[in-house]
Design a protein around this motif. Structure first.
Motif, short mmCIF file in Angstrom:
data_model
loop_
_atom_site.label_atom_id
_atom_site.label_comp_id
_atom_site.label_asym_id
_atom_site.label_seq_id
_atom_site.Cartn_x
_atom_site.Cartn_y
_atom_site.Cartn_z
N THR A 152 0.80 -1.29 -0.13
CA THR A 152 -0.21 0.13 -0.44
C THR A 152 0.83 1.42 -0.30
O THR A 152 2.15 1.49 0.98
CB THR A 152 -0.88 -0.10 1.09
OG1 THR A 152 -2.09 -1.54 1.20
CG2 THR A 152 -2.10 1.26 1.18
N ASN A 204 -5.69 -4.97 -3.40
CA ASN A 204 -4.99 -3.94 -1.81
C ASN A 204 -6.97 -3.63 -1.61
O ASN A 204 -6.96 -4.06 -0.20
CB ASN A 204 -4.41 -2.76 -2.24
CG ASN A 204 -4.10 -1.62 -0.65
OD1 ASN A 204 -2.98 -2.68 -0.38
ND2 ASN A 204 -4.64 -1.20 -0.40
N GLY A 208 -7.56 -5.11 2.58
CA GLY A 208 -8.00 -4.09 3.43
C GLY A 208 -6.52 -3.68 3.84
O GLY A 208 -5.94 -3.94 3.42
N GLU A 209 -7.00 -2.99 5.09
CA GLU A 209 -5.03 -2.17 5.21
C GLU A 209 -4.90 -2.97 6.94
O GLU A 209 -4.01 -2.53 7.73
CB GLU A 209 -5.12 -0.81 5.87
CG GLU A 209 -5.32 -0.33 4.02
CD GLU A 209 -4.23 -0.74 3.14
OE1 GLU A 209 -3.53 -0.95 4.37
OE2 GLU A 209 -4.56 -0.53 2.07
MN MN Z 1 -1.64 -2.13 3.12
#
Ligand code: MN
Ligand code: GDP
Ligand code: MN
Length: 250
Positions: A152, A204, A208-209
């Motif tokens: 990311t 991505n 998700g983060e």
């Molecule tokens: Mn990420």
């Protein structure tokens, strides 16, 4: 146009040094020849041990200065400096280049999705990592897949981070449209589509983060394309880098 399918790989555990992620993925998803498998750099680095304890860093003078300037832990800043071959901008955040050609905020060093006091580095040679993963997948389930190692990343001109390809194998990163004709017969002179980044961006989104726990995503039925692999600008081509360095060094 083919019906592209996108599948997040479910039920992968927390990854630790020594884990065989190719085997773990093959156990959880029935891969097919021609699939494109996106893997978060985070889990690749954890599996390969590209992680360190924050407390193991002794900040240099520069790290202390930049830590104060940017409001960051000087040990973290030292880790970022260690991971960088060229500092392009120091403030409001460090923007730097890594040996493999990628330019990223804080050298892509992460403190999330890992235990307290630990940091994750980007893999030092993600192109090789992608080829290794291709081989590992072939060994484990006999399938020929393309690989994208994603991270990311922030970008210029627009708010918000998106997934980028930092290493890939099995196809070219760029789909080259130059020489093609448009609907009206005009010859395209400029268009090179960064397909690897587009796929990484969608992967991505599926990952998700935070605590989704989906670090691998499979793309099936993608159309084929041809082009080249010069995704990273050469120094003399990169006008943004030139301008930033000039501005910063005035
Ligand atoms: Mn990420
Ligand atoms: P990065 O984009 O490569 O820096 O990775 P992120 O930290 O954004 O994580 C991407 C995705 O992988 C998210 O869904 C995380 O929850 C997931 N993830 C990160 N580490 C692990 C892990 O060790 N195991 C599993 N199952 N998922 C993880
Ligand atoms: Mn990251």
């Amino acid at each position: 146009m083919e019906n592209i399918q996108v599948m997040g790989v479910q039920d992968l555990p927390l990854i630790h040094a020594g884990d065989n992620i190719a085997q773990m993925i093959c156990k959880r998803v029935l891969l097919q020849d021609g699939d494109i498998l996106c893997i978060a750099s985070t889990i690749y680095s954890k599996a390969k041990g590209y992680t360190k304890k924050l407390s193991s860093f002794t900040p240099s003078e520069r790290a202390v200065r930049l830590g104060k300037l940017n409001g960051e832990d000087p040990r973290f800043v030292q880790a970022v400096l260690d991971a960088s071959t060229d500092i392009i901008m120091e403030h409001p955040f460090i923007l730097s280049e890594m040996a493999f050609g990628h330019i990223g905020v804080r050298a892509g060093v992460d403190q999330s999705n890992i235990e307290d006091d630990m940091i994750i580095f980007l893999p030092p040679d993600p192109m090789k990592s992608a080829l290794d993963l291709q081989d590992e997948i072939k060994k484990n389930c006999g399938r020929d897949v393309g690989i994208i190692i994603t991270d990311t990343c922030g970008r210029s001109f627009r708010r918000g981070q998106t997934g980028h390809a930092i290493g890939w194998g099995g196809f070219t990163a760029i789909r080259d449209f130059r020489g093609d004709t448009d609907l009206f017969g005009h010859v395209l002179k400029i268009t090179e589509e960064a397909v690897a980044d587009e796929i990484a961006g969608f992967a991505n989104f599926v990952m998700g983060e935070s605590n989704n726990g989906v670090p691998a995503v499979v793309f099936r039925n993608c159309p084929k394309w041809t082009g080249h692999d010069n995704l990273y600008f050469r120094n003399d081509e990169d006008i943004t880098k030139k301008v930033l360095k000039k501005e910063w060094n005035q």
